[in-house]
Design a protein around this motif. Structure first.
Motif, mmCIF file in Angstrom:
data_model
loop_
_atom_site.group_PDB
_atom_site.id
_atom_site.type_symbol
_atom_site.label_atom_id
_atom_site.label_comp_id
_atom_site.label_asym_id
_atom_site.label_seq_id
_atom_site.Cartn_x
_atom_site.Cartn_y
_atom_site.Cartn_z
ATOM 1 N N ASP A 63 -77.243 34.553 24.730
ATOM 2 C CA ASP A 63 -76.144 35.089 25.538
ATOM 3 C C ASP A 63 -75.059 34.017 25.627
ATOM 4 O OD1 ASP A 63 -74.407 36.207 27.306
ATOM 5 O OD2 ASP A 63 -75.819 36.411 28.961
ATOM 6 N N PRO A 64 -74.027 34.082 24.789
ATOM 7 C CA PRO A 64 -73.006 33.036 24.806
ATOM 8 C C PRO A 64 -72.210 32.985 26.099
ATOM 9 C CG PRO A 64 -72.333 34.876 23.407
ATOM 10 C CD PRO A 64 -73.757 35.136 23.787
ATOM 11 N N GLU A 65 -72.281 34.021 26.909
ATOM 12 C CA GLU A 65 -71.517 34.050 28.159
ATOM 13 C C GLU A 65 -72.361 33.710 29.380
ATOM 14 O OE1 GLU A 65 -68.351 34.367 27.949
ATOM 15 O OE2 GLU A 65 -68.417 34.852 25.814
ATOM 16 N N GLY A 66 -73.652 33.473 29.202
ATOM 17 C CA GLY A 66 -74.502 33.226 30.357
ATOM 18 C C GLY A 66 -75.735 32.439 29.977
ATOM 19 N N PRO A 67 -76.679 32.304 30.905
ATOM 20 C CA PRO A 67 -77.901 31.537 30.634
ATOM 21 C C PRO A 67 -78.801 32.255 29.641
ATOM 22 C CG PRO A 67 -78.057 32.630 32.768
ATOM 23 C CD PRO A 67 -76.658 32.857 32.284
ATOM 24 N N TRP A 68 -79.442 31.469 28.778
ATOM 25 C CA TRP A 68 -80.351 32.045 27.794
ATOM 26 C C TRP A 68 -81.730 32.296 28.390
ATOM 27 C CZ3 TRP A 68 -79.928 30.900 21.955
ATOM 28 C CH2 TRP A 68 -78.591 30.979 21.561
ATOM 29 N N TRP A 69 -82.129 31.466 29.325
ATOM 30 C CA TRP A 69 -83.432 31.604 29.962
ATOM 31 C C TRP A 69 -83.241 32.178 31.365
ATOM 32 C CZ3 TRP A 69 -87.859 30.097 27.306
ATOM 33 C CH2 TRP A 69 -87.678 29.252 26.196
ATOM 34 N N ALA A 70 -83.963 33.248 31.688
ATOM 35 C CA ALA A 70 -83.888 33.850 33.028
ATOM 36 C C ALA A 70 -85.286 34.291 33.432
ATOM 37 C CB ALA A 70 -82.937 35.043 33.034
ATOM 38 N N VAL A 84 -84.607 32.234 38.695
ATOM 39 C CA VAL A 84 -84.075 30.981 38.169
ATOM 40 C C VAL A 84 -83.481 31.275 36.798
ATOM 41 C CG1 VAL A 84 -85.767 29.580 39.412
ATOM 42 C CG2 VAL A 84 -86.248 30.292 37.067
ATOM 43 N N SER A 85 -82.573 30.425 36.360
ATOM 44 C CA SER A 85 -81.991 30.570 35.034
ATOM 45 C C SER A 85 -81.616 29.194 34.507
ATOM 46 C CB SER A 85 -80.767 31.493 35.059
ATOM 47 O OG SER A 85 -79.761 30.963 35.895
ATOM 48 N N PHE A 86 -81.638 29.082 33.173
ATOM 49 C CA PHE A 86 -81.353 27.813 32.511
ATOM 50 C C PHE A 86 -80.472 28.076 31.293
ATOM 51 C CE2 PHE A 86 -85.618 27.715 34.327
ATOM 52 C CZ PHE A 86 -85.544 26.617 35.175
ATOM 53 N N GLY A 87 -79.533 27.171 31.054
ATOM 54 C CA GLY A 87 -78.659 27.295 29.914
ATOM 55 C C GLY A 87 -79.384 27.036 28.607
#
Length: 257
Positions: A63-70, A84-87
């Protein structure tokens, strides 16, 4: 007599500049080591894993506009839902500090820790113009933000204040259990360099001036078996007896006359 084959490995420090790494460090650990169910969809470039009790769902997707890990967790008893989320460029070893604490049956039995404490012990500094703690080199920062109805944790690594200087960021909702946030901060405080493939080197381009990279040769068998050893270690945790929580202290009876 067999000759051990060696391979080149890049060791990157500080570790929060090492780039994302191999996603299997998380996904294989959860799926094969902790029994999380995979939901493959060949038409979508995304990984979805669900915990055995269906309480938690991890999504990994480009997801280039948001976190890849959720990761989202449903409410349990009196505990509210959390997320939680991580780039994309968050090192998987740092994310693993969180997921390993989540899947460890022993961590929930321990007293609630202070998530800042591992960072203080690693020499992270109190901010002068902001709250939270900052790494000694000033590149990584974490803060527990509470204002009005907002309660969350933010972490970020950046080489400058410009948008182009951001390496990665993480978000942890305020209802996330403290021992899980401490698992994340403990991994964030770890000063050990992280191994990466040197050809091509995956350190983010905007971090290469600050990152220290040492290339060395290691036995190819040790490098190749690192993930398998991790999966085995995670699987063996569930076989260990979980210590019972400490009973509350009972005050001694008062003396009678």
């Amino acid at each position: 007599m067999s000759v051990t084959e060696n391979v080149d490995v890049a060791l990157v420090s500080p570790h929060y500049l090492a780039g994302g790494g191999d996603p299997a460090w998380i996904t294989a650990g959860l799926h094969r080591g902790c029994g999380w169910s995979a939901h493959p969809d060949p038409l979508v470039p995304r990984v979805v894993l669900t915990s055995p009790e269906n309480g938690a769902v991890l999504r990994l997707g480009p997801d280039p506009e948001g976190p890849w890990w959720a990761l989202q967790h449903a409410p349990v008893d009196r505990r509210r839902a959390w997320s939680v989320s991580f780039g994309a460029r968050t090192p998987v070893e740092i994310i693993a500090g969180f997921t390993d604490a989540l899947t460890d049956p022993a961590t929930a039995q321990a007293p609630a820790p202070d998530p800042y404490e591992p960072l203080r012990q690693a020499g992270w500094l109190e901010g002068h113009d902001h709250d939270g703690l900052t790494s000694p080199d000033g590149l990584a920062h974490i803060e527990h933000f509470t204002h009005g109805f907002t309660d969350c944790w933010f972490a970020r690594t950046a080489v400058s204040e410009d948008p182009e200087g951001l390496i990665w960021r993480a978000y942890l909702s305020g209802d996330t259990p403290a021992h899980l946030i401490t698992g994340f901060t403990r991994a964030l405080a770890d000063e050990a360099p992280l191994p990466r493939d040197p050809y091509p080197l995956r350190v983010p381009l905007n971090a290469r001036r600050q990152a220290r990279v040492t290339t060395m040769q290691l036995a190819s068998a040790a490098v190749g078996l690192a993930l398998e050893r991790r999966v085995t270690a995670l699987a063996n945790r569930s076989k260990q007896p979980v210590p019972a929580p400490m009973p509350p202290m009972t005050p001694p009876p008062r003396p009678t006359r």
